[in-house]
Design an enzyme around this catalytic site. Sequence first.
Site, PDB file in Angstrom:
ATOM      1  N   MET A 295     -29.016 -29.430 -13.646  1.00 17.12           N
ATOM      2  CA  MET A 295     -27.926 -29.520 -12.783  1.00 17.12           C
ATOM      3  C   MET A 295     -27.342 -30.963 -12.565  1.00 17.12           C
ATOM      4  O   MET A 295     -25.989 -30.850 -12.419  1.00 17.12           O
ATOM      5  CB  MET A 295     -28.396 -28.915 -11.436  1.00 17.12           C
ATOM      6  CG  MET A 295     -28.789 -27.314 -11.533  1.00 17.12           C
ATOM      7  SD  MET A 295     -27.567 -26.226 -12.426  1.00 17.12           S
ATOM      8  CE  MET A 295     -26.141 -26.429 -11.200  1.00 17.12           C
ATOM      9  N   GLU A 296     -28.014 -31.623 -12.547  1.00 19.60           N
ATOM     10  CA  GLU A 296     -27.342 -33.079 -12.482  1.00 19.60           C
ATOM     11  C   GLU A 296     -26.546 -33.411 -13.604  1.00 19.60           C
ATOM     12  O   GLU A 296     -25.394 -34.134 -13.356  1.00 19.60           O
ATOM     13  CB  GLU A 296     -28.398 -34.090 -12.044  1.00 19.60           C
ATOM     14  CG  GLU A 296     -29.130 -34.198 -10.785  1.00 19.60           C
ATOM     15  CD  GLU A 296     -29.973 -32.878 -10.659  1.00 19.60           C
ATOM     16  OE1 GLU A 296     -30.530 -32.678  -9.427  1.00 19.60           O
ATOM     17  OE2 GLU A 296     -30.645 -32.120 -11.634  1.00 19.60           O
TER      18      GLU A 296
ATOM     19  N   CYS B 284     -30.626 -26.994  -5.259  1.00 17.03           N
ATOM     20  CA  CYS B 284     -31.307 -28.119  -5.789  1.00 17.03           C
ATOM     21  C   CYS B 284     -31.889 -28.782  -5.020  1.00 17.03           C
ATOM     22  O   CYS B 284     -31.619 -29.389  -4.061  1.00 17.03           O
ATOM     23  CB  CYS B 284     -30.028 -28.902  -6.460  1.00 17.03           C
ATOM     24  SG  CYS B 284     -29.403 -28.096  -7.970  1.00 17.03           S
ATOM     25  N   HIS B 285     -33.348 -29.639  -5.563  1.00 13.33           N
ATOM     26  CA  HIS B 285     -33.898 -30.483  -4.929  1.00 13.33           C
ATOM     27  C   HIS B 285     -33.234 -31.786  -5.321  1.00 13.33           C
ATOM     28  O   HIS B 285     -32.632 -32.350  -6.124  1.00 13.33           O
ATOM     29  CB  HIS B 285     -35.296 -30.457  -5.691  1.00 13.33           C
ATOM     30  CG  HIS B 285     -35.969 -29.286  -5.475  1.00 13.33           C
ATOM     31  ND1 HIS B 285     -35.812 -28.211  -6.120  1.00 13.33           N
ATOM     32  CD2 HIS B 285     -36.832 -28.834  -4.512  1.00 13.33           C
ATOM     33  CE1 HIS B 285     -36.638 -27.152  -5.954  1.00 13.33           C
ATOM     34  NE2 HIS B 285     -37.379 -27.485  -5.025  1.00 13.33           N
TER      35      HIS B 285
ATOM     36  N   ASP C 144      -7.698 -34.558 -12.074  1.00  9.00           N
ATOM     37  CA  ASP C 144      -6.883 -35.368 -11.042  1.00  9.00           C
ATOM     38  C   ASP C 144      -6.009 -36.314 -11.335  1.00  9.00           C
ATOM     39  O   ASP C 144      -4.946 -36.405 -10.947  1.00  9.00           O
ATOM     40  CB  ASP C 144      -7.981 -35.624 -10.010  1.00  9.00           C
ATOM     41  CG  ASP C 144      -7.300 -36.211  -8.651  1.00  9.00           C
ATOM     42  OD1 ASP C 144      -6.426 -35.750  -8.065  1.00  9.00           O
ATOM     43  OD2 ASP C 144      -7.692 -37.644  -8.236  1.00  9.00           O
TER      44      ASP C 144
END
Length: 161
Positions: free
Chosen positions: A112-113, A77-78, A127
């Site tokens: 992707m972000e 990824c950039h 969590d």
Amino acid sequence: MNKASKLSHFDESGHARMVDVSGKEATLRTATASAFVELSDAVLAALPNNPKGDPLTVAQIAGIQAAKRTSDLIPMCHPLPLSHVDVRVEIVAGGVRITSKAATTGPTGVEMEALTAAAVAALTVYDMTKALEKGIVIREIRLESKTGGKSGTFFRVPNRV
């Protein structure tokens, strides 16, 4: 031509590579992703009194932070100058629905972000509630929509996985 050469993150020899986007025009690009954290009714009822704090707020912040760090987590990824990230975390029947949105004006997309934001927000809910239940399931991490770029606009068809 082998199958790997058709994928942009592989060179002609089939080796992994980062795509060169230096020649691409900077345009507005957006993406929306989602995830679902399946929780029991008992855990959902306990969310406001969670001993670790408010899992929904912490998950929202974690998702935003994750979007900004995507290129540190996903090797090809950039790094992108994000102009906007929004993460919504809401209690719904059977669990917690997460929706993330990302935007940039740049030479490559923000799918992707948005996906990373949704995934990390879901992991954060896990969590923060795992002490109450071990059978938590994270599912349906998926791209809902994207705009901009060479491949154009995409919208997921409702009720289709």
